[in-house]
Structure formats: C-alpha cells, structure tokens
Design a protein around this motif. Structure first.
Motif, PDB file in Angstrom:
ATOM      1  N   GLU A 102      -0.870  -1.364  -6.093  1.00  0.00           N
ATOM      2  CA  GLU A 102       0.524  -1.750  -5.787  1.00  0.00           C
ATOM      3  C   GLU A 102       1.058  -1.039  -4.549  1.00  0.00           C
ATOM      4  OE1 GLU A 102       2.904  -0.940  -9.224  1.00  0.00           O
ATOM      5  OE2 GLU A 102       1.728  -2.240 -10.548  1.00  0.00           O
ATOM      6  N   LEU A 103       0.312  -0.056  -4.051  1.00  0.00           N
ATOM      7  CA  LEU A 103       0.838   0.741  -2.941  1.00  0.00           C
ATOM      8  C   LEU A 103       0.924  -0.031  -1.626  1.00  0.00           C
ATOM      9  CD1 LEU A 103      -1.000   4.105  -3.687  1.00  0.00           C
ATOM     10  CD2 LEU A 103       1.479   3.814  -3.535  1.00  0.00           C
ATOM     11  N   SER A 104       0.007  -0.955  -1.431  1.00  0.00           N
ATOM     12  CA  SER A 104       0.029  -1.679  -0.152  1.00  0.00           C
ATOM     13  C   SER A 104       1.056  -2.798  -0.210  1.00  0.00           C
ATOM     14  CB  SER A 104      -1.353  -2.242   0.155  1.00  0.00           C
ATOM     15  OG  SER A 104      -1.712  -3.137  -0.855  1.00  0.00           O
ATOM     16  N   TRP A 105       1.445  -3.260   0.933  1.00  0.00           N
ATOM     17  CA  TRP A 105       2.410  -4.344   1.002  1.00  0.00           C
ATOM     18  C   TRP A 105       2.145  -5.188   2.236  1.00  0.00           C
ATOM     19  CZ3 TRP A 105       3.351   0.503   2.868  1.00  0.00           C
ATOM     20  CH2 TRP A 105       3.925   0.614   4.121  1.00  0.00           C
ATOM     21  N   PHE A 159       7.912  -6.291   9.561  1.00  0.00           N
ATOM     22  CA  PHE A 159       8.536  -5.854  10.820  1.00  0.00           C
ATOM     23  C   PHE A 159       7.493  -5.678  11.930  1.00  0.00           C
ATOM     24  CE2 PHE A 159      11.427  -4.232   7.522  1.00  0.00           C
ATOM     25  CZ  PHE A 159      12.608  -4.835   7.929  1.00  0.00           C
ATOM     26  N   HIS A 168       5.338   4.037  -1.111  1.00  0.00           N
ATOM     27  CA  HIS A 168       4.822   3.089  -0.111  1.00  0.00           C
ATOM     28  C   HIS A 168       4.816   3.699   1.281  1.00  0.00           C
ATOM     29  CE1 HIS A 168       4.775  -0.089  -3.082  1.00  0.00           C
ATOM     30  NE2 HIS A 168       5.975   0.308  -3.462  1.00  0.00           N
ATOM     31  N   HIS A 184       9.717  -0.579  -7.951  1.00  0.00           N
ATOM     32  CA  HIS A 184       9.523   0.090  -6.650  1.00  0.00           C
ATOM     33  C   HIS A 184       9.115  -0.894  -5.564  1.00  0.00           C
ATOM     34  CE1 HIS A 184       5.025   0.068  -6.929  1.00  0.00           C
ATOM     35  NE2 HIS A 184       5.278   0.074  -8.229  1.00  0.00           N
ATOM     36  N   ARG A 185       8.380  -1.918  -5.942  1.00  0.00           N
ATOM     37  CA  ARG A 185       7.933  -2.889  -4.931  1.00  0.00           C
ATOM     38  C   ARG A 185       9.110  -3.703  -4.416  1.00  0.00           C
ATOM     39  NH1 ARG A 185       2.081  -5.342  -6.108  1.00  0.00           N
ATOM     40  NH2 ARG A 185       2.384  -5.683  -3.895  1.00  0.00           N
ATOM     41  N   TRP A 222      11.266  -1.489  -2.171  1.00  0.00           N
ATOM     42  CA  TRP A 222      10.628  -1.272  -0.864  1.00  0.00           C
ATOM     43  C   TRP A 222      10.657  -2.536  -0.008  1.00  0.00           C
ATOM     44  CZ3 TRP A 222       9.551   2.436   2.323  1.00  0.00           C
ATOM     45  CH2 TRP A 222       8.591   2.280   3.314  1.00  0.00           C
ATOM     46  N   HIS A 223      10.477  -3.681  -0.659  1.00  0.00           N
ATOM     47  CA  HIS A 223      10.441  -4.938   0.094  1.00  0.00           C
ATOM     48  C   HIS A 223      11.820  -5.430   0.507  1.00  0.00           C
ATOM     49  CE1 HIS A 223       6.276  -5.981  -1.513  1.00  0.00           C
ATOM     50  NE2 HIS A 223       6.181  -5.862  -0.214  1.00  0.00           N
ATOM     51  N   GLN A 271      15.181  -0.917   3.930  1.00  0.00           N
ATOM     52  CA  GLN A 271      14.523  -1.732   4.961  1.00  0.00           C
ATOM     53  C   GLN A 271      14.354  -1.025   6.308  1.00  0.00           C
ATOM     54  OE1 GLN A 271      12.798  -4.290   3.674  1.00  0.00           O
ATOM     55  NE2 GLN A 271      13.754  -3.233   1.978  1.00  0.00           N
ATOM     56  N   ARG A 280      11.351   1.158   5.949  1.00  0.00           N
ATOM     57  CA  ARG A 280      10.119   0.351   6.009  1.00  0.00           C
ATOM     58  C   ARG A 280       9.851  -0.105   7.444  1.00  0.00           C
ATOM     59  NH1 ARG A 280       8.484  -5.096   5.043  1.00  0.00           N
ATOM     60  NH2 ARG A 280      10.541  -5.822   4.381  1.00  0.00           N
TER      61      ARG A 280
END
Lengths: 544, 368
Positions: A15-18, A22, B148, B207-208, B211-212, B218, B221
């Motif tokens: 789950e850490l990656s996304w 941007f 993240h 958390h996802r 973060w998203h 934002q 990120r």
C-alpha cells in the motif's frame, strides 16, 4: 514472523506506493524494452522488519567464524598457491557486488511495477553487504597471511591491471547501457542465476580443500542472498516476455550475457579452481565437471530450457560451444597459461605446476600434457632470476596472444580468432560471438529497429596499448607493483620467500621491451597482416 | 551404536601444515599490512574506510584503461557531471556515520527489536484503549499519510541517487539513507496494520485516501513527487535532506507528533516516530559533511554556493507552502499542546542553522 503474518505484512507494505499525479520519478536510465502488457507481482515478499535481523544473524555467524579462524591459526594450514589467486579474485569481486547495488535503480526506473521495486531495493542493501563483507575478508587475509603484498594495494592494482578489465566487465555490464539488458538480463538472469554457482559455491569448496574455510563462510553467506535476487530477475524476465516486441531484444541479450559471462567467469574461476588448488585427488571434480553440474544441468537444463515454452529462442549453440571450449579446446588451461606467462605484470605470485599436478590434469583433461606440460616445465626451469628473463621473453615456443576487443580475455583458442576492421581500427576477437557483440549487439540499431539505449564498448580495450614500447621495469614502476624495499617485484613465478636471491627485482627485468600486439597489427600492411593472422591461427603454440 | 560403512573408501582433502601465517618469514613487504592506496582521514584507516574507499574506481585515480562500457549518448561509469556541483576531490568525503554492512544491520535490527517490543508491550497493556476518537483519527489519517512520503523518498530519491554519486563513500551513505527511509515507511505501515487489528473502527486504508486527496496533504505529495523527478542526484539529496526534511519532515515528526502524542494518551506512536527522527539525525550528519565539503571547496566554493542557493530558493518556498497547508492538522487533536507557529519557528530555526553552516541564505519569502 509466521508465514501468515509475513504474507499479511507484505500485503500491507504494497500500500505504500501510489500513482503520482504531480510529477513522475526521473528516468535517468532508459530501456528499449516495453512493459505495458506485463503482469505485476512481487516474488520476494521481503519486509525490512524481518530482513535486518535475519542478515544481522548471518553476519554474526560470519564474524564469529572469522574470529575462530584467527584463534585457530588457520593460516598455518592454508595453501599459498590458493591464497595468491585470492589476491586477484578478491580484488575483482567487491566491484561487481557494489555495481549490483547501483544497478537496482536502473531496474526500478525501467520496470513500472511498484510491487517488484521493494524486492529490488532489498537486493540493493544485500549488495552493499556483499561488497563490504568481501572487502573485510580481504583485509583479514592481508593482516594474517604470510605475504600481504598485492592485498595491500588491492583496489589500485585491480584498477590498473590487465586482469582488472577482464573482471570489470562483470560489474560495469550491470550498470551501463540499456537498463534491462544490464540490470536484469546480464546481472540477474545470467550472472547471478548461472555463474554465481561456480563463483560462490564451487570455488569456496575448493578453498576449504586448501585450508581456507573463511572464503566458504563468507561466500556461502553471500550466496544465500542470491536466491532472492534470482527471483527478482526471473520476475522481470517474465514481465518482459509478456510483450512480443521484447523477444528479439531478450534473445540478443541472452546471447551477449551468456557468452560474456562464459568468457570472463570461466576464465577466472576456472583458473582459480584448477591452478590454485593443491588437492589432486582423482575423484575430486574438475572445473569442467563442476561446470557440467552447476551451469549445464542446474542452470541451462533447469532454468533456461523451460523458457522455450514462452517462445524464447535459447542460445543452445553458445551453451554447447562454451562446454566445447572448456572440455575440448582447453579454454581454462590456456587462460591459466596466459596468466602465468604474464606473471611480471601481475600483483600476485603463481606457483609452478608439479608432476602430481601434471598427472591430475592429464587424467581430467586427456591431451593436457602434450599441449601444456613442456611449457609448465619451462616455467619451472625459468622461475628464478639471474640466468634468464621472465618466461614471456624467453623462446619457449609460446607466442604472446592478441586480446579480444569484446571480452578482453586474449584470443587463446587461436584457430577461432576473428580479425575485422571495426570503427576504423583492426580489432581481434576471441570468437565469432565476441565479434558480433561489438559489431552488431552493442549498436544503436539491431535487426532494423532503433536501440538508442543499448550501451557502447569504450575505453582502452587492449591493456598493452598503454605500455607500447615501454621498458618492462618502467611498466612495473608505473603500475607500482613493487615491494616496500623499492626494488623487489610483488609478482613472482614461484612461492619461495625464504631466499631473497630467488626474488625478481626491477633490475632483473630492466631492458626488456614491452609491445602492444594490437598497435603492431594496425601498423602492418594488408599483406603482412593477412600472413600474420594466418600464421597466428595455425600456430598450436606448443613448447617443443 | 556407532557403525562405519567400510564398503567404499571415503575421499576427502588432506589438510597440510604450511606455516603460511603472518610473520613466518621476513622478506620485502612482509609487514605491509594496511591498504596503501588511499589516505585515511585520521592516522589509521577505519574498517569503514578499508571496506569502502576506491571499491568504485575512478579514472582520476587508478583506472588506467578507463570505463569499458558507456551509454549510447554519454560516458559510462560515474560521470562527475551528473550533478552541477563540483569538487576538486570527491574522494575526500567520508561518512561520519562510518556505515558499512555491520553498522547497517546492527543499527536497523536494534530499531526493529525496539519497535517490536514496544508494540507487543503496548498491545499487552491495552495502550490503545485510552485513545480518544479524535486522536485515533489523527493517527489513522496523518501518521498514516506520512508513510507514503517516507517510502516515496526512500525508493525514488535515495535508491535512485546511490547509482549516481562519483564515489563509493557517497553512494553507500545514500544507500544506507534509503534503507532507513524504506524501513521506517514499512514500520509505519505495519503499525497501521497493528492498529487496525487492535482498535475497533480504525480504518487501515484511510491513509491512502488522505495521501491521495486530502487537500492539506496535497502540497506535501506534490513536493515529494517533484523531489523524485529531480535528475541531478546532489540536488535531489540536498533538496530532500536539507530543505524538505528540515521544513516538513522534522516539522511533522518532531514538532508535531512527538510533542502532542503523550498529552493525547499515546505513548506508542512517539517511540516509532522517534526512530525516524534518529535515522534522520544520522542521515543529516553525512549530508552536512558532504555539502560542507562542497561549499568549502578550494576551487569551486563560490560556484557551489551559488548553485546551492538556487536550490534553496527553488525548494524552500515549495516546502514552506506544503508545511503551511498542513497547519489545520495542528488543531485536530483534542489536546492542542503546540501551536503551528511555534512548531514552524522551531523547524525554521533548524533550517537556518543548517543553511548558516553552508553560508547560504534563507529565501526572502521565508524571512518575512
């Protein structure tokens, strides 16, 4: 950690990656491979929480053994013949290890699969471990072995020796050029999966037989990490196979990686095992027998052949020719003879072969004596200074070889040498495949398609070019392969340290001119060159 | 009963006493027992130096045949122009942490053991039962989101940069930095998993989303993603460890979570976040050493400072904005122990002190 909780933990860390929105990570290293159609999974399931304590435990065992070896006076039992070759081996190997660490971001850049990135990052830390643990082993040898000369200048000597460039391919190939060619096919699919078997399993066995049980301790610990790396490599290979456009590139890279690994690793490890050992039991496996078991059966038949079901063309011809070179064309023995011929420019000592060695070689490699026996007798006869020059400069019927432009091992199977004008220069190659490597594979186009990410062969590829027409004594001084009295050479063609009169000094080699075969070849007229090449190929190079 | 198979002769190598140990014979170089191709920083080389220096060769030192492979459109090896910074001698850099494999595994294993013991004890003691819903949500959302940032920087800034530095000492220090970041990110993720199993209604996937898409996160990120996009390895390192970490990382970890958790009944989270702070202390040490060397370079000091100042001017405002966008989360916990402005001042003080070491100035926007 239980398997179930490890699985759950691994699931969680995915789950850490996304997906960035941007900006995307910089693409420092390109590839001509495509991965859009690839399946995605991480074969490793390694998490840091279990990784660090596991490696710490492995380290504790290694360092405990090192302490034990010193307390147990291991060096009263090690064979000098063996330890001298470690000056070469351990000068080379930490660089490929650290290069493997540096290669991991190339694979991460190239393969758009966050799930596999974790495994590659863990491999990066492993490789830092391997490099420093091997440097530390060498440090221990330097401190406790009778002759530290050569160990004491290890990273310098490796960087300026002719032998260093042979070994350096097994390192630079991981970090340069197309990211997948380098960090996946060459490094993990071929070098780690196939050739670490002889490096890290077969060779340590021979070390133990020669009284050195630290090399097995360190290298088996290293090898226990390799299985994880093999999984990384296989996973990326399967991802690449998902796209038909990659097939030709994979076939090219398998051919290049297989052949270069054979040329380089078999030359070095074969020599260390066959000429570094004092164990001449007839039922002890020869390097050829080890190769058959570890490379041919375990790798080629069990790993490579099954890839055919994915429609991949396996380089059967090159595997068979490698075997043929090792068994029938005396490849390893020719390399060992070359190393011994070149002893004055080594940074280690080479023990002469004895009757017991001769008998073993003849048993394992029928015909060995007729090809090499009398030359080793001459080596033995000429081992002390005073009455003769080093063997390379005496007439013993041995013609100094040309160097292969691709693999940088000399063209020792003389009838196979290829000579072509490439990029405006006459170049020699040990084989058709090495010619193909330079002229076809490492080019910006391949079989009609653009390959802008493929690497190039560069550098002063013939070491002798650096010292063309130098005096041999000046070469040694430039290399700094001189002991702390300022005159005795580090290299010697024997192991006798008890009498300084037997040790070669700069004075013994002064006045001997050194020449580059490649420069000489390029200075010849077309007619002279053709005659020279025909004579070279026809010369059996046997001491009368 | 002991039995021996006598039907076949066992074959084994015969050890021999060779007397090949140090000191058995005296001859030229018989006492040459130190690596003699580099100058140690102090009188005697450390193990760290012995196992690290010159393993990555250099054409400016001993690599006489040059790099033997190259990229199609550029040189191979480790070109010094992969960063805009310059050094008269990159090899002078030594990692003050002296990291090599034993320290890597020793330190990280200690952290792993510390965390696992803390988490086990916390579970046994029912430490999470006293958490308010507000605090639980804070950990769920914001401590969760932070994992993240750590992972993205570890994987795409530090793992990437350790291919590019011109010496082994630099690249190994960066590789260790990446290991810290990824371990810490995973520790946060696994803590999140633990909490999901221990606290009713704890949403382990929140958390996802935060973060998203949570607006306060934002800009953070955005900065993290932009840091991963930097091609110059030294800029990525400087912008992350000196600018982002000072203004966002330390702000969030030290001057928010570490300050407020205990007052909100949470003595577990700070022990975890503290390990990240400890990692950062180590990583900041080598980063300072490197950039101090470069700003003090006899030949390139002025040019290096000019470029570093450009990087400060480029990254500090972005990080400042990201930090300020996080401000609302200071008021979310029930116990509001610190004010954003106080935390921000402390973070900026730290940043200023690092910049002063390099003789760099803070951007005008921040001085206001």
């Amino acid at each position: 950690m239980s398997r179930q909780s490890l699985s759950k933990a691994h699931q969680k860390i995915t789950e850490l990656s996304w997906e960035p929105s941007f900006a995307t990570p910089a693409q420092r290293f390109g590839t001509d491979y495509k991965f859009e159609k690839s399946p995605k999974k991480d074969p490793l399931k390694q998490i840091m929480r279990s990784y660090f304590p596991m490696e710490e435990e492995k380290d504790d065992r290694v360092y405990g053994a090192m302490d034990g070896a010193i307390r147990g006076n291991m060096f009263r039992q090690v064979q000098e013949r063996w330890m001298e070759w470690q000056k070469l081996f351990l000068s080379i190997i930490p660089f490929p290890e650290i290069s493997a660490a540096r290669a991991m971001p190339m694979a991460i850049d190239a393969v758009p699969n966050p799930e596999i990135h974790n495994g590659l990052a863990v491999q990066m830390i492993d490789e830092v471990r391997h490099s420093t643990i091997q440097m530390n082993l060498k440090r221990l040898y330097m401190n406790h072995y009778i002759d530290p000369a050569g160990f004491d200048m290890t990273e310098q000597a490796w960087a300026n020796s002719y032998s260093g460039t042979i070994g350096r391919q097994f390192g630079e190939s991981f970090i340069t050029g197309d990211a997948v060619t380098a960090a996946n096919v060459y490094l993990t699919v071929v070098a780690e999966t196939a050739f670490t078997n002889t490096l890290f399993v077969a060779m340590p066995g021979e070390a133990a037989a020669n009284g050195d049980y630290l090399l097995p301790t360190v290298f088996h610990s290293v090898q226990s990490d390799e299985s994880r790396h093999i999984s990384n490599g296989y996973s990326i290979l399967l991802m690449a196979l998902a796209d038909e456009d990659n097939r030709k590139l994979l076939e090219r890279d398998l051919r290049h990686a297989w052949w270069n690994n054979h040329c380089v690793v078999d030359a070095a490890i074969g020599t260390f095992i066959e000429y570094g050992t004092k164990d001449r039991r007839k039922d002890r496996d020869s390097y050829a027998e080890m190769w058959r078991r570890w490379i041919y059966d375990d790798y080629y038949r069990s790993y490579l052949l099954p890839l055919e079901k994915y429609g991949l063309e396996i380089p059967h011809d090159l595997v068979e020719e490698s075997w043929n070179r090792i068994v029938n064309k005396f490849y390893v023995h020719r390399v060992a003879q070359f190393f011994a011929t070149g002893w004055p420019v080594n940074f280690w000592r080479i023990d002469p072969m004895t009757d017991e060695d001769f008998e073993w070689f003849e048993e394992k490699y029928p015909g060995w004596y007729n090809q090499f026996g009398r030359w080793w007798e001459a080596y033995n006869r000429l081992r002390y200074p005073g009455r003769n020059k080093p063997i390379a400069f005496e007439d013993v019927g041995y013609e100094y070889p040309h160097r292969c432009w691709s693999c940088m091992v000399p063209c020792l199977i003389r009838e196979d040498m290829v000579v072509e004008k490439v990029d405006g220069r006459w170049k020699t190659y040990c084989s058709e495949t090495c010619y193909w490597t330079d002229a076809v594979a490492f080019r910006p186009t391949y079989e009609g398609r653009e390959t802008p990410n493929m690497g190039r062969l560069t550098g002063t590829r013939e070491w002798e070019t650096l010292y063309h027409n130098w005096d041999l004594a000046d070469v040694l001084q430039d290399l700094q392969y001189v002991r702390d009295d300022g005159k005795t050479l580090i290299p010697q063609p024997h192991l006798d340290l008890d009498d300084e009169k037997k040790l070669w000094t700069l004075d013994d080699i002064r006045g001997i001119p050194f020449a580059s075969p490649n420069i000489t070849l390029n200075e010849m007229s077309d007619e002279e060159r053709e005659q020279h090449i025909a004579a070279y190929r026809a010369n059996p190079n046997v001491t009368p | 009963m002991v039995t021996q198979d006598t039907s076949k002769q066992r074959s084994f190598p015969k050890p021999e006493f060779t007397d090949a140990e140090a000191g058995a014979v005296t001859f030229p170089s018989s006492e040459s027992r130190s690596f003699n191709y580099f100058s140690p920083k102090k009188k005697r080389a450390t193990i760290y130096e012995d196992v690290t220096v010159d393993v990555q060769p250099d054409t400016d030192r001993y690599l006489s045949q040059g790099w033997i492979y190259a990229f199609q459109n550029g040189p191979g090896g480790y070109p010094v122009d992969w960063t805009g910074l310059k050094s008269t001698d990159w090899h002078r850099f030594r990692d003050p942490n002296e990291e090599w494999e034993k320290t890597i595994y020793h330190n990280n294993s200690n952290v792993v053991r510390q965390i696992q013991q803390n988490l086990e004890n916390a579970k046994k003691a029912g430490a999470y039962s006293g958490w308010s819903r507000g605090w639980t949500q804070f950990v769920e959302r914001h401590v969760g989101a932070w994992m993240h940032a750590e992972n993205g920087l570890g994987m795409h800034v530090f793992v990437a940069a350790q291919r590019s530095g011109p010496t082994n000492m630099i690249n190994t220090a960066i590789a260790v930095n990446s290991a810290h970041k990824m371990r810490f990110a995973q520790d946060l993720a696994l803590y999140n998993l633990d909490l999901g199993e221990s606290i009713e209604n704890f949403d382990g996937s929140m958390h996802r989303d935060v973060w998203h898409s949570d607006p306060v996160w934002q800009p953070v990120r955005e900065v993290v993603e932009n840091l991963t996009a930097v091609e110059d390895w030294a800029e990525a390192l400087f912008a992350t460890n000196i600018v982002f970490e000072s203004l966002v990382g330390v702000l969030f970890r030290s001057y928010l979570v570490m300050q407020i958790a205990a007052r909100n009944g949470d003595y577990v989270t700070p022990t975890l976040i503290g390990t990240g702070e400890n990692d950062y202390e180590r990583d900041l040490r080598y980063t300072r050493e490197l950039f101090t060397m470069l700003t003090g370079d006899l030949e390139h000091s002025t040019a290096n400072k000019r470029l570093l100042q450009e990087w400060v001017n480029k990254w500090a405002p972005r990080c400042s904005r990201a930090a300020h966008e996080l401000q609302p989360i200071w008021s979310q916990p029930q116990e509001k122990v610190v004010m954003f402005n106080d935390s921000w001042s402390a973070a900026v003080d730290g940043f200023r002190s690092v910049l002063a070491e390099f003789d760099l100035e803070e951007p005008k926007e921040m001085a206001k």
